[in-house]
Design a protein around this motif. Structure first.
Motif, mmCIF file in Angstrom:
data_model
loop_
_atom_site.group_PDB
_atom_site.id
_atom_site.type_symbol
_atom_site.label_atom_id
_atom_site.label_comp_id
_atom_site.label_asym_id
_atom_site.label_seq_id
_atom_site.Cartn_x
_atom_site.Cartn_y
_atom_site.Cartn_z
ATOM 1 N N ALA A 137 0.812 -1.222 0.000
ATOM 2 C CA ALA A 137 0.000 0.000 0.000
ATOM 3 C C ALA A 137 0.842 1.268 0.000
ATOM 4 N N PHE A 138 2.166 1.123 0.083
ATOM 5 C CA PHE A 138 3.039 2.284 0.193
ATOM 6 C C PHE A 138 4.250 2.119 -0.714
ATOM 7 N N SER A 139 4.863 3.233 -1.066
ATOM 8 C CA SER A 139 6.152 3.206 -1.763
ATOM 9 C C SER A 139 7.146 4.043 -0.968
ATOM 10 N N PHE A 140 8.454 3.735 -1.142
ATOM 11 C CA PHE A 140 9.522 4.372 -0.364
ATOM 12 C C PHE A 140 10.443 5.152 -1.310
ATOM 13 N N TRP A 141 10.787 6.368 -0.923
ATOM 14 C CA TRP A 141 11.576 7.249 -1.771
ATOM 15 C C TRP A 141 12.673 7.955 -0.979
ATOM 16 N N LEU A 142 13.746 8.309 -1.674
ATOM 17 C CA LEU A 142 14.728 9.257 -1.180
ATOM 18 C C LEU A 142 14.662 10.499 -2.061
ATOM 19 N N HIS A 143 14.534 11.661 -1.445
ATOM 20 C CA HIS A 143 14.581 12.926 -2.177
ATOM 21 C C HIS A 143 15.912 13.603 -1.885
ATOM 22 N N GLU A 144 16.711 13.774 -2.920
ATOM 23 C CA GLU A 144 18.041 14.362 -2.817
ATOM 24 C C GLU A 144 17.994 15.760 -3.441
ATOM 25 N N TYR A 145 18.075 16.788 -2.613
ATOM 26 C CA TYR A 145 17.909 18.158 -3.107
ATOM 27 C C TYR A 145 19.172 18.646 -3.813
ATOM 28 N N GLU A 169 19.097 20.531 5.975
ATOM 29 C CA GLU A 169 17.912 21.201 6.499
ATOM 30 C C GLU A 169 17.160 21.864 5.357
ATOM 31 N N TYR A 170 15.885 22.213 5.604
ATOM 32 C CA TYR A 170 15.143 23.007 4.643
ATOM 33 C C TYR A 170 14.091 23.846 5.360
ATOM 34 N N LEU A 171 13.692 24.921 4.697
ATOM 35 C CA LEU A 171 12.633 25.781 5.194
ATOM 36 C C LEU A 171 11.316 25.271 4.650
ATOM 37 N N PHE A 173 4.229 14.711 8.492
ATOM 38 C CA PHE A 173 3.396 14.116 7.457
ATOM 39 C C PHE A 173 2.460 15.171 6.892
ATOM 40 N N LEU A 174 2.004 14.931 5.674
ATOM 41 C CA LEU A 174 1.029 15.788 5.003
ATOM 42 C C LEU A 174 -0.018 14.912 4.337
ATOM 43 N N LEU A 175 -1.247 15.389 4.328
ATOM 44 C CA LEU A 175 -2.329 14.748 3.598
ATOM 45 C C LEU A 175 -2.436 15.375 2.215
ATOM 46 N N THR A 176 -3.146 14.705 1.329
ATOM 47 C CA THR A 176 -3.284 15.249 -0.020
ATOM 48 C C THR A 176 -4.027 16.580 -0.034
ATOM 49 N N SER A 177 -4.802 16.862 1.009
ATOM 50 C CA SER A 177 -5.524 18.127 1.109
ATOM 51 C C SER A 177 -4.666 19.266 1.651
ATOM 52 N N ASP A 178 -3.438 18.965 2.087
ATOM 53 C CA ASP A 178 -2.543 19.981 2.650
ATOM 54 C C ASP A 178 -1.698 20.611 1.548
ATOM 55 N N PHE A 179 -1.465 21.906 1.668
ATOM 56 C CA PHE A 179 -0.644 22.635 0.701
ATOM 57 C C PHE A 179 0.608 23.156 1.408
ATOM 58 N N HIS A 180 1.738 22.967 0.755
ATOM 59 C CA HIS A 180 2.991 23.379 1.380
ATOM 60 C C HIS A 180 3.971 23.894 0.335
ATOM 61 N N ARG A 181 5.126 24.345 0.855
ATOM 62 C CA ARG A 181 6.158 24.912 -0.018
ATOM 63 C C ARG A 181 7.499 24.764 0.677
ATOM 64 N N ILE A 182 8.542 24.474 -0.108
ATOM 65 C CA ILE A 182 9.917 24.455 0.394
ATOM 66 C C ILE A 182 10.693 25.500 -0.404
ATOM 67 N N PRO A 183 10.775 26.736 0.097
ATOM 68 C CA PRO A 183 11.438 27.784 -0.669
ATOM 69 C C PRO A 183 12.946 27.649 -0.746
ATOM 70 N N ARG A 184 13.545 26.920 0.194
ATOM 71 C CA ARG A 184 14.988 26.697 0.117
ATOM 72 C C ARG A 184 15.360 25.465 0.925
#
Length: 210
Positions: free
Chosen positions: A81-89, A118-120, A153-164
Motif C-alpha cells: 500500500a506504500f512506496s519508499f523514496w529518497l529525495h536528494e535536493y 535542512e530546509y525551510l 506528514f502531510l495529507l493530499t488536502s494539505d498545501f505546502h512549499r519548500i522555498p529553500r
C-alpha cells in the motif's frame, strides 16, 4: 556482510501490519518508530551499496529528476500500500521554478524524515477559483526550519512549499497510493495556478486524439 534485515524490508513489514485506511497519523506513528532508529542513513547507504545489478536498474528506472531535487524510488511493490523514496535536493543555484518552491499539494498522503541537511518548510491555506478549479490565492499558515532527524506528514488536502534547502539535503519519504487524480500548484512570483495530471493517466487521451 549483508544486513540481516534490510531497512526497507523492516519498514515494509512494519507497515504490512497496518491498515492503509487507518487515519494517516496512525501510519505516521509507525513510520516514526522506524525513522528514529540510530544510524538510519548509514543503513540505507549500505543497503544501496549491496544492491545487485537488477536492483540498481529497477531503482533508476522508477526514479526521476525534478526542477529542485532527484526523487529516487527505492521500493514500489504492487502488492504493498506504500512506496519508499529518497529525495536528494540539488544545490540551490541549480533549482528551477515550479516544483518544491511552489505552493502545492500531492496526489498522495506522505510521511517524511530528514536524513541530512535542512530546509525551510511552509504550510499554506489556498483559495480555489470555482470556475477554473485552480489555486487563485494563498495565505501563509506556518513557517519553520526542518533539521536532520525531524519528521512530519502531510495529507493530499494539505498545501505546502519548500522555498529553500541546504545543498545536498536528503529526505526519506513514505508515500501512500494516489488518492486524488491530480495535484495543484501556485507560483507565488507570478500568481499562476496549475493542475498536474500524471502522464500515465493520459495515455487513453493520447490514443484517442491521434
Amino acid at each position: 556482510m549483508p544486513l540481516s534485515t534490510p531497512p526497507l524490508t523492516e519498514l515494509a513489514e512494519l507497515l504490512r501490519r497496518a491498515d492503509p485506511d487507518r487515519p494517516w497519523p496512525a501510519i505516521h506513528d509507525r513510520f516514526l518508530t522506524w525513522a528514529a532508529q540510530p544510524g538510519l542513513r548509514g543503513k540505507l547507504r549500505e543497503h544501496l551499496q549491496e544492491l545487485p545489478a537488477d536492483g540498481v536498474s529497477a531503482i533508476t528506472t522508477r526514479s526521476r529528476e525534478t526542477t529542485t531535487h532527484f526523487a529516487w524510488c527505492l521500493r514500489d511493490h504492487r502488492d504493498e500500500a506504500f512506496s519508499f523514496w529518497l529525495h536528494e535536493y540539488k544545490p540551490h543555484h541549480d533549482w528551477r521554478p515550479g516544483y518544491a518552491d511552489s505552493v502545492h499539494n500531492h496526489r498522495y498522503h506522505f510521511c517524511t524524515a530528514l536524513l541530512r541537511g535542512e530546509y525551510l518548510h511552509e504550510r499554506h491555506a489556498v483559495t480555489i477559483d470555482p470556475s477554473s478549479e485552480l489555486i487563485a490565492a494563498v495565505a501563509l499558515l506556518d513557517r519553520r526550519t526542518f533539521e536532520k532527524g525531524d519528521a512530519g506528514f502531510l495529507l493530499t488536502s494539505d498545501f505546502h512549499r519548500i522555498p529553500r534547502a541546504s545543498d545536498g539535503a536528503m529526505t526519506f519519504v513514505l508515500k501512500s497510493r494516489p488518492v486524488s487524480p491530480w495535484s495543484l500548484s501556485f507560483d507565488p512570483a507570478t500568481g499562476t495556478g496549475h493542475r498536474h495530471v500524471p502522464v500515465e493517466s493520459r495515455l487513453a487521451d493520447l490514443a484517442s486524439g491521434m
